[in-house]
Scaffold this active site. Structure first.
Site, PDB file in Angstrom:
ATOM      1  N   SER A   7       0.857  -1.185   0.000  1.00 20.60           N
ATOM      2  CA  SER A   7       0.000   0.000   0.000  1.00 20.60           C
ATOM      3  C   SER A   7       0.890   1.231   0.000  1.00 20.60           C
ATOM      4  O   SER A   7       1.591   1.516   0.979  1.00 20.60           O
ATOM      5  CB  SER A   7      -0.905   0.002   1.230  1.00 20.60           C
ATOM      6  OG  SER A   7      -1.444   1.298   1.392  1.00 20.60           O
ATOM      7  N   HIS A  31      -0.739  -1.180  -4.597  1.00 19.21           N
ATOM      8  CA  HIS A  31      -2.054  -0.892  -4.020  1.00 19.21           C
ATOM      9  C   HIS A  31      -2.130   0.608  -3.725  1.00 19.21           C
ATOM     10  O   HIS A  31      -1.305   1.152  -2.987  1.00 19.21           O
ATOM     11  CB  HIS A  31      -2.254  -1.705  -2.740  1.00 19.21           C
ATOM     12  CG  HIS A  31      -3.619  -1.566  -2.145  1.00 19.21           C
ATOM     13  ND1 HIS A  31      -4.712  -2.278  -2.604  1.00 19.21           N
ATOM     14  CD2 HIS A  31      -4.067  -0.787  -1.131  1.00 19.21           C
ATOM     15  CE1 HIS A  31      -5.772  -1.950  -1.884  1.00 19.21           C
ATOM     16  NE2 HIS A  31      -5.421  -1.047  -0.993  1.00 19.21           N
ATOM     17  N   ASP A  33      -4.457   3.709  -2.397  1.00 16.38           N
ATOM     18  CA  ASP A  33      -5.620   4.019  -1.565  1.00 16.38           C
ATOM     19  C   ASP A  33      -6.093   5.441  -1.785  1.00 16.38           C
ATOM     20  O   ASP A  33      -5.418   6.392  -1.389  1.00 16.38           O
ATOM     21  CB  ASP A  33      -5.242   3.841  -0.092  1.00 16.38           C
ATOM     22  CG  ASP A  33      -5.047   2.381   0.263  1.00 16.38           C
ATOM     23  OD1 ASP A  33      -6.011   1.614   0.112  1.00 16.38           O
ATOM     24  OD2 ASP A  33      -3.932   2.016   0.675  1.00 16.38           O
ATOM     25  N   MET A  35      -8.745   8.216  -0.804  1.00 13.76           N
ATOM     26  CA  MET A  35      -9.699   8.560   0.271  1.00 13.76           C
ATOM     27  C   MET A  35     -10.205   9.975   0.065  1.00 13.76           C
ATOM     28  O   MET A  35      -9.415  10.873  -0.264  1.00 13.76           O
ATOM     29  CB  MET A  35      -9.002   8.479   1.629  1.00 13.76           C
ATOM     30  CG  MET A  35      -8.378   7.138   1.918  1.00 13.76           C
ATOM     31  SD  MET A  35      -7.565   7.182   3.528  1.00 13.76           S
ATOM     32  CE  MET A  35      -6.804   5.554   3.523  1.00 13.76           C
ATOM     33  N   HIS A  64      -7.793   1.257  -4.905  1.00 10.59           N
ATOM     34  CA  HIS A  64      -8.831   1.017  -3.892  1.00 10.59           C
ATOM     35  C   HIS A  64      -9.506   2.350  -3.586  1.00 10.59           C
ATOM     36  O   HIS A  64      -8.918   3.216  -2.945  1.00 10.59           O
ATOM     37  CB  HIS A  64      -8.145   0.414  -2.641  1.00 10.59           C
ATOM     38  CG  HIS A  64      -9.042   0.255  -1.460  1.00 10.59           C
ATOM     39  ND1 HIS A  64      -8.552  -0.018  -0.190  1.00 10.59           N
ATOM     40  CD2 HIS A  64     -10.385   0.306  -1.332  1.00 10.59           C
ATOM     41  CE1 HIS A  64      -9.558  -0.109   0.663  1.00 10.59           C
ATOM     42  NE2 HIS A  64     -10.684   0.093   0.001  1.00 10.59           N
ATOM     43  N   MET A  66     -11.893   4.619  -1.692  1.00 11.03           N
ATOM     44  CA  MET A  66     -12.669   4.797  -0.448  1.00 11.03           C
ATOM     45  C   MET A  66     -13.355   6.143  -0.563  1.00 11.03           C
ATOM     46  O   MET A  66     -12.992   7.126   0.100  1.00 11.03           O
ATOM     47  CB  MET A  66     -11.714   4.741   0.761  1.00 11.03           C
ATOM     48  CG  MET A  66     -11.251   3.329   1.046  1.00 11.03           C
ATOM     49  SD  MET A  66      -9.772   3.274   2.075  1.00 11.03           S
ATOM     50  CE  MET A  66      -8.555   3.395   0.777  1.00 11.03           C
ATOM     51  N   MET A 136     -11.841  -5.914   3.970  1.00  6.44           N
ATOM     52  CA  MET A 136     -11.080  -5.043   4.869  1.00  6.44           C
ATOM     53  C   MET A 136     -10.913  -5.757   6.212  1.00  6.44           C
ATOM     54  O   MET A 136     -11.888  -6.229   6.811  1.00  6.44           O
ATOM     55  CB  MET A 136     -11.819  -3.716   5.103  1.00  6.44           C
ATOM     56  CG  MET A 136     -11.889  -2.789   3.905  1.00  6.44           C
ATOM     57  SD  MET A 136     -10.310  -2.385   3.138  1.00  6.44           S
ATOM     58  CE  MET A 136      -9.413  -1.615   4.503  1.00  6.44           C
ATOM     59  N   ASP A 174      -6.959  -6.524   3.281  1.00  6.68           N
ATOM     60  CA  ASP A 174      -6.316  -5.213   3.430  1.00  6.68           C
ATOM     61  C   ASP A 174      -6.505  -4.702   4.852  1.00  6.68           C
ATOM     62  O   ASP A 174      -7.635  -4.484   5.290  1.00  6.68           O
ATOM     63  CB  ASP A 174      -6.972  -4.257   2.407  1.00  6.68           C
ATOM     64  CG  ASP A 174      -6.352  -2.862   2.380  1.00  6.68           C
ATOM     65  OD1 ASP A 174      -5.366  -2.620   3.083  1.00  6.68           O
ATOM     66  OD2 ASP A 174      -6.899  -2.027   1.618  1.00  6.68           O
TER      67      ASP A 174
HETATM   68  C1  DX5 Z   1      -6.695   1.458   4.842  1.00  2.00           C
HETATM   69  C2  DX5 Z   1      -6.121   1.185   3.471  1.00  2.00           C
HETATM   70  C3  DX5 Z   1      -5.020   0.206   3.530  1.00  2.00           C
HETATM   71  C4  DX5 Z   1      -3.849   0.614   4.364  1.00  2.00           C
HETATM   72  C5  DX5 Z   1      -3.097  -0.610   4.755  1.00  2.00           C
HETATM   73  O1  DX5 Z   1      -7.807   2.251   4.723  1.00  2.00           O
HETATM   74  O2  DX5 Z   1      -7.108   0.658   2.614  1.00  2.00           O
HETATM   75  O3  DX5 Z   1      -4.610  -0.189   2.222  1.00  2.00           O
HETATM   76  O4  DX5 Z   1      -3.004   1.529   3.731  1.00  2.00           O
HETATM   77  O5  DX5 Z   1      -2.085  -0.242   5.648  1.00  2.00           O
HETATM   78  P1  DX5 Z   1      -1.545  -1.244   6.749  1.00  2.00           P
HETATM   79  O6  DX5 Z   1      -1.002  -2.434   6.051  1.00  2.00           O
HETATM   80  O7  DX5 Z   1      -0.514  -0.427   7.456  1.00  2.00           O
HETATM   81  O8  DX5 Z   1      -2.705  -1.603   7.652  1.00  2.00           O
HETATM   82 ZN    ZN Z   2      -6.468  -0.267   0.669  1.00  2.00          ZN
END
Ligand code: DX5
Ligand code: ZN
Length: 214
Positions: A7, A31, A33, A35, A64, A66, A136, A174
């Site tokens: 990530s 990956h 993320d 947000m 991903h 969010m 998740m 994840d």
């Molecule tokens: C959380 C993200 C993850 C996160 C994972 O909302 O979707 O991808 O970055 O990080 P770790 O492995 O540190 O939990």
């Molecule tokens: Zn993620």
């Protein structure tokens, strides 16, 4: 065996190219993320950063989302060259099937995500429409959270239903994934492991990735 998807939220943004190169060399997927500060109480990064990573990536991008109203951004994600995109069932609601179809029509693998408080059975109506599922194992929004152990049983339940239907749908997991729980996750049925802090905060990221792949 599992694919490891670091990530990039946990990467060093002042030396992003180095971390991109590390993923190119040792890992399987990027990956990413995204947000929006509304679906989750945090804001991460958007398309300028993804495009920059894409310009140097030699492994597929796994985006991903969010965000609320994920259908609005599927085409833009496709333009980054991403191979995989996932969005939350909680965010897409009644427009889930349409959004999955849109992702596929843009040439990406379409993934559906649920947070830990959503029963896995809610995914079952969509199993014929997805290319992968993302479970998740923490609440979406922040890296570095503690793995929720009940996630293992949720993966088993999902895998059992996928097999019962004779489908072959990879399960990605994840949140709080590390070499210490990777074997249990693979045993439960996960085949793509997302890992942020356990890779980028490790003294030897390549070794951490190898330990989770094995
Ligand atoms: C959380 C993200 C993850 C996160 C994972 O909302 O979707 O991808 O970055 O990080 P770790 O492995 O540190 O939990
Ligand atoms: Zn993620």
């Amino acid at each position: 065996m599992a694919l490891v998807a670091p990530s990039m939220l946990s990467a060093d943004f002042l030396h992003l190219e180095q971390d991109v190169e590390m993923v190119n060399t040792y890992a399987d997927l990027f990956h990413l993320d995204v947000m929006d500060g509304t679906f989750v109480p945090n804001i991460s990064f958007g398309f300028p950063v993804i495009d920059a990573i894409a310009s140097k990536a030699r492994k597929p991008l796994d985006v991903h989302l969010m965000i609320v109203e994920p259908w609005k951004y599927i085409e833009r994600v496709a333009r980054t060259g991403a191979a995989m995109v996932s969005f939350h069932l909680e965010a897409a609601g009644e427009r889930t099937s349409e959004t999955l179809a849109l992702a596929r029509s843009c040439g990406m693998k379409a993934g559906l995500v649920i947070n830990p408080d959503i029963p896995v059975e809610k995914l079952f109506p969509y199993l014929e429409e997805v290319d992968f599922i993302l479970i998740m194992s923490v609440f979406a929004g922040f890296g570095g959270q503690k793995f929720i152990p009940e996630s293992l049983g949720r993966i088993v339940t999902l895998r059992t239903e996928i097999r019962r239907r004779g489908l072959d749908i990879p399960i990605e997991v994840d949140g709080g994934v590390s070499p210490s729980n990777a074997a249990d996750l693979k045993q439960a049925g996960a085949s793509i492991l997302v890992a942020g802090s356990s890779v980028f905060k490790a003294p030897d990221p390549a070794a951490a990735i190898a330990a989770m792949q094995a």
